[in-house]
Design a protein around this motif. Structure first.
Motif: not given
Length: 72
Positions: A36-37, A39-40, A43-44, A69, A72
């Motif tokens: 998941n990290f 994947a985030k 996004q950049y 990240i 947030n």
């Protein structure tokens, strides 16, 4: 075949599998967090396409995005 090489299953098997196999639940939770990290992080746009030519600049961008990240 993987068990004979000393590998362990991390991903849980399907529910309708005829011979269910064991897996490490704690290791799967850790793997899920890491996936998941990433994947985030992807996004950049600058990181996903690697705008920076130098490795040090790219690593700095990864540090910056990872800290955003994390905050947030």
């Amino acid at each position: 075949r993987l068990e004979s090489l000393g590998k362990t299953a991390v991903i849980p098997p399907k529910r309708n599998r005829t011979r269910p196999r064991d897996y490490d639940r704690d290791l799967y939770k850790a793997r899920h967090l890491i996936e998941n990290f990433f994947a985030k992080l992807k996004q950049y746009r600058a990181i996903a396409t690697r705008y920076d030519k130098r490795a040090t600049n790219f690593l700095g961008a990864i540090y910056l995005a990872a800290s955003v990240i994390w905050l947030n």
